[in-house]
Design a protein around this motif. Sequence first.
Motif, short mmCIF file in Angstrom:
data_model
loop_
_atom_site.label_atom_id
_atom_site.label_comp_id
_atom_site.label_asym_id
_atom_site.label_seq_id
_atom_site.Cartn_x
_atom_site.Cartn_y
_atom_site.Cartn_z
N ILE A 133 12.28 3.54 9.00
CA ILE A 133 12.02 4.42 9.33
C ILE A 133 10.98 5.25 8.19
O ILE A 133 10.48 6.19 8.72
CB ILE A 133 12.25 4.79 10.50
CG1 ILE A 133 12.58 4.93 12.31
CG2 ILE A 133 12.05 6.37 10.89
CD1 ILE A 133 11.25 3.75 12.66
N VAL A 134 11.27 5.60 7.53
CA VAL A 134 11.52 6.12 6.46
C VAL A 134 10.35 5.67 5.78
O VAL A 134 9.90 6.38 4.94
CB VAL A 134 13.00 6.52 5.89
CG1 VAL A 134 12.70 8.00 4.70
CG2 VAL A 134 14.08 7.28 6.38
N LEU A 135 10.50 4.53 5.42
CA LEU A 135 9.13 4.01 4.41
C LEU A 135 8.48 4.56 4.58
O LEU A 135 7.72 5.41 2.76
CB LEU A 135 9.48 2.97 4.12
CG LEU A 135 8.81 1.48 3.47
CD1 LEU A 135 9.46 2.39 1.51
CD2 LEU A 135 8.83 0.25 3.49
N PRO A 136 8.05 4.46 5.74
CA PRO A 136 5.82 4.73 5.07
C PRO A 136 5.82 6.16 5.53
O PRO A 136 5.06 6.84 4.81
CB PRO A 136 6.10 4.55 7.02
CG PRO A 136 6.75 4.31 7.72
CD PRO A 136 8.03 3.69 7.34
N VAL A 137 7.11 7.04 5.89
CA VAL A 137 6.44 9.07 5.54
C VAL A 137 6.76 8.89 3.89
O VAL A 137 5.92 10.05 3.84
CB VAL A 137 8.03 9.35 6.17
CG1 VAL A 137 8.22 10.63 5.67
CG2 VAL A 137 7.90 9.33 7.75
N VAL A 138 8.10 8.15 3.00
CA VAL A 138 7.00 7.92 1.98
C VAL A 138 6.51 8.05 0.71
O VAL A 138 5.44 8.71 0.26
CB VAL A 138 8.83 7.74 1.65
CG1 VAL A 138 9.22 8.00 -1.07
CG2 VAL A 138 9.90 8.60 2.14
N TYR A 139 5.89 6.59 1.81
CA TYR A 139 4.97 6.13 1.25
C TYR A 139 4.01 6.64 1.45
O TYR A 139 3.57 7.16 0.63
CB TYR A 139 4.68 4.61 1.39
CG TYR A 139 3.29 4.35 0.82
CD1 TYR A 139 3.64 2.85 0.13
CD2 TYR A 139 2.90 3.57 1.56
CE1 TYR A 139 2.45 3.09 -0.90
CE2 TYR A 139 1.04 3.11 0.98
CZ TYR A 139 1.30 2.90 -0.06
OH TYR A 139 -0.18 2.20 -0.20
N THR A 140 3.56 6.99 2.36
CA THR A 140 2.18 8.30 2.71
C THR A 140 2.23 9.10 1.96
O THR A 140 1.30 9.62 1.43
CB THR A 140 2.38 8.27 4.27
OG1 THR A 140 2.63 6.62 4.86
CG2 THR A 140 1.02 9.10 4.88
N ASN A 141 3.32 10.40 2.10
CA ASN A 141 3.05 11.21 1.47
C ASN A 141 3.29 11.41 -0.29
O ASN A 141 2.20 11.60 -0.50
CB ASN A 141 5.28 12.31 1.88
CG ASN A 141 4.15 12.96 2.73
OD1 ASN A 141 3.51 12.42 3.86
ND2 ASN A 141 4.32 14.59 2.91
N ILE A 142 3.95 10.40 -0.78
CA ILE A 142 3.59 10.61 -2.03
C ILE A 142 2.32 9.98 -2.61
O ILE A 142 1.93 10.32 -3.78
CB ILE A 142 4.83 9.54 -3.01
CG1 ILE A 142 6.51 9.95 -2.31
CG2 ILE A 142 4.39 9.23 -4.02
CD1 ILE A 142 6.35 10.70 -3.00
N ILE A 143 1.72 9.58 -1.58
CA ILE A 143 0.17 8.81 -2.33
C ILE A 143 -0.63 9.38 -2.06
O ILE A 143 -1.64 9.55 -2.62
CB ILE A 143 0.18 7.19 -1.61
CG1 ILE A 143 -0.94 6.30 -2.44
CG2 ILE A 143 -0.89 7.10 -0.31
CD1 ILE A 143 -0.76 4.86 -1.98
#
Lengths: 253, 192
Positions: A130-140
């Motif tokens: 659940i957290v992975l895509p949130v972090v990935y998208t925000n960082i990119i």
Amino acid sequence: MPERKKGKTGIRLWTVLFWLAVWQAGSMALGQAILLVSPVAVARRLAELAITAPFWSSIGFSLLRIASGFLIAVVAGVVLAAAGARFRRLRELISPAMLTIKAIPVASFVILVLVWVPSKNLSVVISLLIVLPVVYTNIIDGIDAADPKLLEMTRVFELPALRAVRYIYVSQVLPYFRAACSVGLGLCWKAGVAAEVIGIPKGSIGEKLYESKIFLNTADLFAWTATIVIISYSFEKIFMLLIDKLVGRIERM
Amino acid sequence: MDIGLRNINKAYGGQRVLTDFSADFAGGQISCIMAPSGWGKTTLIRLMMGLEHIDSGEMTGLEGLRKSVVFQEDRLCENLSATANIRLVCPEKSKPLVEGEMSSFGLGGDALGKPVRELSGGMRRRVALLRALLASYDILYMDEPFKGLDDDTKETVMAETHRLILGKTALLLTHDRREATALGASKILEIY
């Protein structure tokens, strides 16, 4: 770019007291604890639970796993985003996977994951997913938004790549990272506990919630829910405090 | 080493910015180009810095030179302190030395530790200028470096800048002849 909000959005004590009074009044009006238990009864039950060892071991069980899933997601999200920003093909490869993970309902994930992973580790995988895509998208997004004029400055002054990453990218991406952590921390608890309720790992908070449902023990259900809210809130506050200290250190360099 | 520009041409789309521009700039000297807005001064130094490519022409004497620049915009890292912004490009310079120079530029006290986003426009400009001056370079480009400074501050800052660039190769772009004079420019290329 996300900005840190200050001031006026905090919760006032009087509003909390107001809603507790509404809850108490509603409970008294209904007169059936099984439908709506009173806040006083919940507080009493919470106090009873808090002096038992299983209460704390359940908290430890779920906290360890959900927090682990969150931290793995943060590390993986940052690494994948950095690699994706550097290598276009990798980004193209990762993007549909992230979109798919985002779109799949938690319940479907839980059932799928249970096939592969023992239920005791279910909440690790679910909070990670659940957290992975949130972090990935925000960082990119943060990396993409890095000021091209600053990057040009680093080229002219021939700053070594590591220094440019540390001072330009990290500094510019930190607000995005902070926003991702704030959102992710809320989500990981919601999803992690939901997964435990479905997978019923022994000794977890999810198991306790499930038992509350089975035995129609509304006081326990509310007491455990309050516990989850308190842990989730405290975990978020502590983690965000650490992030802010990190930001402060970078700003003071 | 002297720098030579021969028949430099640059266009963006159909819009010609530089047409057959030629000039020589002596090494170890301050040179100045004074030209109206839109003439292509900034484009010229971007070409010299290698940030863009010339369409045709020849540039000599720039190969392997370490560059430093005061861009027309400050281009500072907003979250970093003034000291950190300066030391970003010259970590080999000690903190006391940098802070001493900052003080000469009127950037003492509170300004040292604050993130630059909290500084005034004039202070930010001085930070950007000092960053360029303290970096290790063989050629310094200054694109309207004193823009936004009030008259009193400008006088002090120009004198300090002159002290720091004496004997170095620098190219100043400005509209103001006083700036060229204050920096001791040996060559002023006036294009009006």
